[in-house]
Write a protein that holds these residues in place. Structure first.
Motif, PDB file in Angstrom:
ATOM      1  N   THR A   1       0.764  -1.234   0.173  1.00  0.00           N
ATOM      2  CA  THR A   1      -0.084  -0.014   0.023  1.00  0.00           C
ATOM      3  C   THR A   1       0.868   1.246   0.076  1.00  0.00           C
ATOM      4  O   THR A   1       1.896   1.524   0.814  1.00  0.00           O
ATOM      5  N   PRO A   2       0.669   2.261  -0.948  1.00  0.00           N
ATOM      6  CA  PRO A   2       1.425   3.333  -0.970  1.00  0.00           C
ATOM      7  C   PRO A   2       1.188   4.359   0.392  1.00  0.00           C
ATOM      8  O   PRO A   2       0.111   4.162   1.283  1.00  0.00           O
ATOM      9  N   PRO A   3       2.462   4.866   0.994  1.00  0.00           N
ATOM     10  CA  PRO A   3       2.362   5.597   2.201  1.00  0.00           C
ATOM     11  C   PRO A   3       1.189   6.423   2.249  1.00  0.00           C
ATOM     12  O   PRO A   3       0.726   7.108   1.457  1.00  0.00           O
ATOM     13  N   ALA A   4       0.445   6.572   3.315  1.00  0.00           N
ATOM     14  CA  ALA A   4      -0.802   7.430   3.399  1.00  0.00           C
ATOM     15  C   ALA A   4      -0.517   8.825   3.137  1.00  0.00           C
ATOM     16  O   ALA A   4      -1.248   9.418   2.280  1.00  0.00           O
ATOM     17  N   ASP A   5       0.759   9.193   3.382  1.00  0.00           N
ATOM     18  CA  ASP A   5       0.891  10.670   3.216  1.00  0.00           C
ATOM     19  C   ASP A   5       1.156  11.135   1.545  1.00  0.00           C
ATOM     20  O   ASP A   5       1.150  12.229   1.277  1.00  0.00           O
ATOM     21  N   ARG A   6       1.470   9.990   0.913  1.00  0.00           N
ATOM     22  CA  ARG A   6       1.679  10.383  -0.410  1.00  0.00           C
ATOM     23  C   ARG A   6       0.004  10.258  -1.223  1.00  0.00           C
ATOM     24  O   ARG A   6      -0.111  10.645  -2.394  1.00  0.00           O
TER      25      ARG A   6
ATOM     26  N   SER B   1      -6.315   5.140  11.410  1.00  0.00           N
ATOM     27  CA  SER B   1      -5.593   6.520  10.902  1.00  0.00           C
ATOM     28  C   SER B   1      -3.909   6.104  10.503  1.00  0.00           C
ATOM     29  O   SER B   1      -3.616   6.628   9.449  1.00  0.00           O
ATOM     30  N   LEU B   2      -3.405   5.092  11.111  1.00  0.00           N
ATOM     31  CA  LEU B   2      -2.101   4.721  10.895  1.00  0.00           C
ATOM     32  C   LEU B   2      -1.955   3.960   9.600  1.00  0.00           C
ATOM     33  O   LEU B   2      -0.959   4.053   8.796  1.00  0.00           O
ATOM     34  N   PHE B   3      -2.942   3.380   9.268  1.00  0.00           N
ATOM     35  CA  PHE B   3      -3.228   2.651   7.988  1.00  0.00           C
ATOM     36  C   PHE B   3      -3.426   3.590   6.835  1.00  0.00           C
ATOM     37  O   PHE B   3      -3.323   3.342   5.229  1.00  0.00           O
ATOM     38  N   GLY B   4      -3.985   4.701   7.091  1.00  0.00           N
ATOM     39  CA  GLY B   4      -4.154   5.944   5.928  1.00  0.00           C
ATOM     40  C   GLY B   4      -5.645   6.758   6.154  1.00  0.00           C
ATOM     41  O   GLY B   4      -5.925   7.309   5.282  1.00  0.00           O
ATOM     42  N   GLY B   5      -6.355   6.146   7.008  1.00  0.00           N
ATOM     43  CA  GLY B   5      -7.852   6.903   7.083  1.00  0.00           C
ATOM     44  C   GLY B   5      -8.984   5.906   6.795  1.00  0.00           C
ATOM     45  O   GLY B   5      -8.879   4.964   6.258  1.00  0.00           O
ATOM     46  N   PRO B   6     -10.254   6.485   7.156  1.00  0.00           N
ATOM     47  CA  PRO B   6     -11.306   5.755   6.779  1.00  0.00           C
ATOM     48  C   PRO B   6     -11.834   5.529   5.313  1.00  0.00           C
ATOM     49  O   PRO B   6     -12.347   4.671   5.227  1.00  0.00           O
ATOM     50  N   ALA B   7     -10.972   6.281   4.337  1.00  0.00           N
ATOM     51  CA  ALA B   7     -11.143   5.832   3.099  1.00  0.00           C
ATOM     52  C   ALA B   7     -10.614   4.512   2.694  1.00  0.00           C
ATOM     53  O   ALA B   7     -10.908   3.800   1.637  1.00  0.00           O
ATOM     54  N   LEU B   8      -9.397   4.319   3.567  1.00  0.00           N
ATOM     55  CA  LEU B   8      -8.482   3.123   3.233  1.00  0.00           C
ATOM     56  C   LEU B   8      -9.078   1.809   4.076  1.00  0.00           C
ATOM     57  O   LEU B   8      -8.467   0.892   3.988  1.00  0.00           O
ATOM     58  N   ALA B   9      -9.662   1.978   5.424  1.00  0.00           N
ATOM     59  CA  ALA B   9      -9.942   1.134   6.008  1.00  0.00           C
ATOM     60  C   ALA B   9     -11.019   1.352   7.045  1.00  0.00           C
ATOM     61  O   ALA B   9     -11.268   2.668   7.357  1.00  0.00           O
ATOM     62  N   GLN B  10     -11.594   0.410   7.878  1.00  0.00           N
ATOM     63  CA  GLN B  10     -12.575   0.616   8.964  1.00  0.00           C
ATOM     64  C   GLN B  10     -12.181  -0.220  10.004  1.00  0.00           C
ATOM     65  O   GLN B  10     -11.890  -1.577   9.720  1.00  0.00           O
ATOM     66  N   PRO B  11     -12.474   0.375  11.002  1.00  0.00           N
ATOM     67  CA  PRO B  11     -12.312  -0.716  12.138  1.00  0.00           C
ATOM     68  C   PRO B  11     -13.293  -1.959  12.611  1.00  0.00           C
ATOM     69  O   PRO B  11     -14.575  -1.875  12.317  1.00  0.00           O
ATOM     70  N   VAL B  12     -12.807  -2.941  13.141  1.00  0.00           N
ATOM     71  CA  VAL B  12     -13.313  -4.074  13.171  1.00  0.00           C
ATOM     72  C   VAL B  12     -13.139  -4.567  14.657  1.00  0.00           C
ATOM     73  O   VAL B  12     -12.024  -4.443  15.227  1.00  0.00           O
ATOM     74  N   CYS B  13     -13.972  -5.301  15.325  1.00  0.00           N
ATOM     75  CA  CYS B  13     -13.968  -6.091  16.464  1.00  0.00           C
ATOM     76  C   CYS B  13     -14.476  -7.334  16.453  1.00  0.00           C
ATOM     77  O   CYS B  13     -14.859  -7.880  17.474  1.00  0.00           O
TER      78      CYS B  13
ATOM     79  N   PRO C   1      -9.295  -3.747   5.342  1.00  0.00           N
ATOM     80  CA  PRO C   1      -8.676  -2.601   4.487  1.00  0.00           C
ATOM     81  C   PRO C   1      -9.497  -2.778   3.165  1.00  0.00           C
ATOM     82  O   PRO C   1     -10.239  -3.717   2.682  1.00  0.00           O
ATOM     83  N   GLN C   2      -9.091  -1.650   2.595  1.00  0.00           N
ATOM     84  CA  GLN C   2      -9.476  -1.618   1.029  1.00  0.00           C
ATOM     85  C   GLN C   2      -8.155  -1.692   0.208  1.00  0.00           C
ATOM     86  O   GLN C   2      -6.955  -1.776   0.896  1.00  0.00           O
ATOM     87  N   GLN C   3      -8.167  -2.380  -1.093  1.00  0.00           N
ATOM     88  CA  GLN C   3      -7.243  -2.698  -1.866  1.00  0.00           C
ATOM     89  C   GLN C   3      -6.823  -0.996  -2.677  1.00  0.00           C
ATOM     90  O   GLN C   3      -7.636  -0.513  -3.039  1.00  0.00           O
ATOM     91  N   VAL C   4      -5.502  -0.758  -2.608  1.00  0.00           N
ATOM     92  CA  VAL C   4      -5.058   0.410  -3.199  1.00  0.00           C
ATOM     93  C   VAL C   4      -4.199  -0.306  -4.238  1.00  0.00           C
ATOM     94  O   VAL C   4      -3.115  -0.862  -4.118  1.00  0.00           O
ATOM     95  N   ASP C   5      -4.569  -0.011  -5.451  1.00  0.00           N
ATOM     96  CA  ASP C   5      -3.419  -0.386  -6.556  1.00  0.00           C
ATOM     97  C   ASP C   5      -3.183   1.068  -7.551  1.00  0.00           C
ATOM     98  O   ASP C   5      -4.154   1.737  -7.595  1.00  0.00           O
TER      99      ASP C   5
END
Length: 560
Positions: free
Chosen positions: A281-286, A338-350, A531-535
């Motif tokens: 996955t590309p770095p979140a800041d990019r 947030s560490l993974f890149g934010g809610p567009a890229l991942a959702q919390p699960v338990c 996660p979501q897949q980012v290509d």
């Protein structure tokens, strides 16, 4: 203290999330008429490889993505993008099997004229030898996917002498293969579509082939592989397309896969035209920058997957369920997102089963307000459980993979453990060995970071595979039940749910939801996020297609 993101980082994450949210509905544009796109070299990059090339042993999404066009089974998932990618189609078999004996007997007729990449013919003998080999090498799914085959119990007890007598019956002259099961299995065709059921030459050695490529029947073959440097994939000279659905011919002539470097370097290589795609996955800041400057090069796709942290239930302090539950209460899943890149890229699960997956029912017990969704960590509850356990001060090592996301999560968990009173450390291991390392009980891994991607759309593929007794093999690199949990009562319920699925899948899915809750009460792992897949692709790549099971269909893409 648990680390908090600075206002500046929060703002950057929010900008990334907003920009990527706009891309979430941005799929691949309709390709122009295919024309003649055959030829060229596709250049892939990854921070690391993923260990052995052996398709009967490797259990990583990175290499399963490659096996889609290197190997074939009797049947396979359709090699197309979208919802149809979950459909099982005939592959080395000329048609779907004849199913008889109340769902316990599958009879396949093999296609004629198919050859392995070494030029030898694919025969029924190869099919029998391949199923025997699954057990001889103690493949990671031998005890969960294929243990229902008649004779599998003997093979699991004595792998070296595996014959599957009465379980796999071949007629070389007629070109037929008959597989007998001890009980009906509604998921069996899914399991036969997995790379672990790839058909290999009968002469293949019954041990892990490591870096040595094994001939396959796919459109491509591995020419060379160095786990520390690169892999070169070229066309299989013996291949002739028999089914575009099962094994398309592919467009490019060569695929060069380079291992090493960083995610940042990979992004730069793609944007500078030196690479075409990155596995990581590309770095979140990019991503915020790229979503504005190169939106047509980013593809976001939903995944049936989760990131999780298995806790070894057989090692202190995680042999105490209170410690495992405490850590589940303590982690801030929003911070992990947030560490993974934010809610567009991942959702919390338990919980174990991902959203919109068979058997999933929203539930979250490890949160400040237990109910159907995550709300906030409950440090007060977590600290009380730690105090009650009397384990404060114990040493705990978190084993991560050597990439930015895994390291970041590992560092975060170290901080949480320290806040709970433990002496915590992080150990980072190269990605080409981390996954097998954390499976082997001889390495005494207490806590690790891992991911799981659906092999096929069934609840058992998460719950039974990851936490079933049949997936736990002490002392083996192929012990996918990393937590080592073997609860006999839950295990019996999982087997009953699988059996029920043969007659009433809706009722079985309701049982799986209850099993999901029961597993989480035992707390063998920390669910982190889905996660979501980012290509990220170079501008010269066309015909992007995404399969929920194979992910980006590399062989279906062309280069300009």
């Amino acid at each position: 203290m648990i680390p908090k993101l600075s206002p500046e980082r929060v703002a950057r994450r929010a900008a990334t999330a907003l920009a990527l949210a706009a891309l979430a509905g941005f799929g691949p544009t309709l390709a122009q008429a295919e024309g003649d796109h055959r030829g060229g070299t596709l250049r892939l990059v990854s921070v690391s490889s993923q260990g052995t090339l052996d398709p009967h042993i490797n259990y990583t999404s990175q290499f399963w993505q490659l096996y889609a066009f290197l190997y074939d089974g009797l049947v396979g998932f359709k090699k197309v993008g979208g919802a149809d990618s979950k459909e099982v189609v005939p592959d080395l078999a000329e048609a779907m099997p004849v199913i008889s004996n109340d769902g316990k007997t599958y009879t396949f007729t093999l296609r004629k004229g198919i050859k392995f990449s070494d030029g030898s013919d694919m025969t029924a003998t190869d099919v029998l030898a391949s199923f025997q080999r699954i057990f001889k090498v103690l493949g990671p799914t031998a005890g969960t996917f294929y243990n229902g085959i008649v004779g599998a119990d003997t093979c699991l007890a004595e792998p070296a002498g595996c014959t599957l007598d009465g379980g796999v019956i071949i007629d070389e002259a007629a070109g037929t293969v008959t597989i007998n099961l001890t009980a009906a299995d509604p998921e069996f065709l899914f399991k036969l579509s997995a790379p672990h059921a790839s058909i290999l030459p009968s002469e293949t050695t019954p041990k892990d082939n490591g870096n040595e490529p094994i001939p396959g029947t796919g459109a491509y073959m591995v020419k060379s592989y160095d786990a520390n440097n690169s892999m070169v994939i070229v066309r299989n000279p013996a291949f002739k397309e028999w089914s575009k659905d099962a094994q398309p011919d592919g467009y490019v002539d060569e695929i060069d896969y380079t291992f090493g470097g960083t995610e940042e370097a990979a992004v730069n290589a793609i944007m500078n035209g030196q690479a075409d795609w990155m596995f990581d996955t590309p770095p979140a800041d990019r991503l915020a920058e790229l979503s504005t400057t190169a939106p047509d090069q980013i593809h976001l796709s939903p995944l049936a997957a989760w990131w999780y942290a298995p806790m070894n239930v057989n090692l202190a302090p995680f042999d105490d369920v209170r410690v495992r539950q405490a850590l589940n209460y303590a982690i801030d899943r929003d911070a992990l997102v947030s560490l993974f890149g934010g809610p567009a890229l991942a959702q919390p699960v338990c919980q174990v089963l991902p959203p919109e997956f068979p058997g999933h029912e929203d539930q979250c017990i490890y949160t400040q307000d237990p109910g159907t969704s995550w709300s906030a960590p409950d440090m007060e509850k977590a600290q009380a459980l730690v105090d009650e356990s009397g384990t404060k001060g114990a040493k705990i090592t978190v084993v991560t993979e050597d990439n930015a996301a895994s390291r970041g999560i590992g560092t975060y968990l170290q901080s949480v453990l320290s806040d709970l009173g433990y002496d915590a450390a992080v150990q980072t291991i190269s990605g080409d060995i981390q996954f097998t390392y954390i499976q082997n009980t001889n390495n005494k891994v207490q806590l690790s970071i891992s991911q799981w991607y659906a092999d096929y759309p069934a609840a058992s593929n998460f719950l039974n595979v990851l936490f079933g007794c049949d997936s736990f093999h002490p002392g083996s690199d192929a012990s996918i039940n990393i937590s080592g949990m073997c609860d006999q009562e839950i295990d019996a319920r999982m087997k009953a749910a699988i059996a029920l699925g043969a007659t009433d899948q809706a009722a079985a899915d309701k049982d799986w939801a209850k099993i999901d809750a029961a597993v989480m009460e035992k707390s063998p792992a920390l669910p982190l996020f889905t996660p979501q897949q980012v290509d990220l692709l170079s501008t010269r790549v066309g015909n992007y297609q995404f399969s929920s099971l194979h992910h980006w269909l590399i062989a279906n893409a062309w280069v300009q």
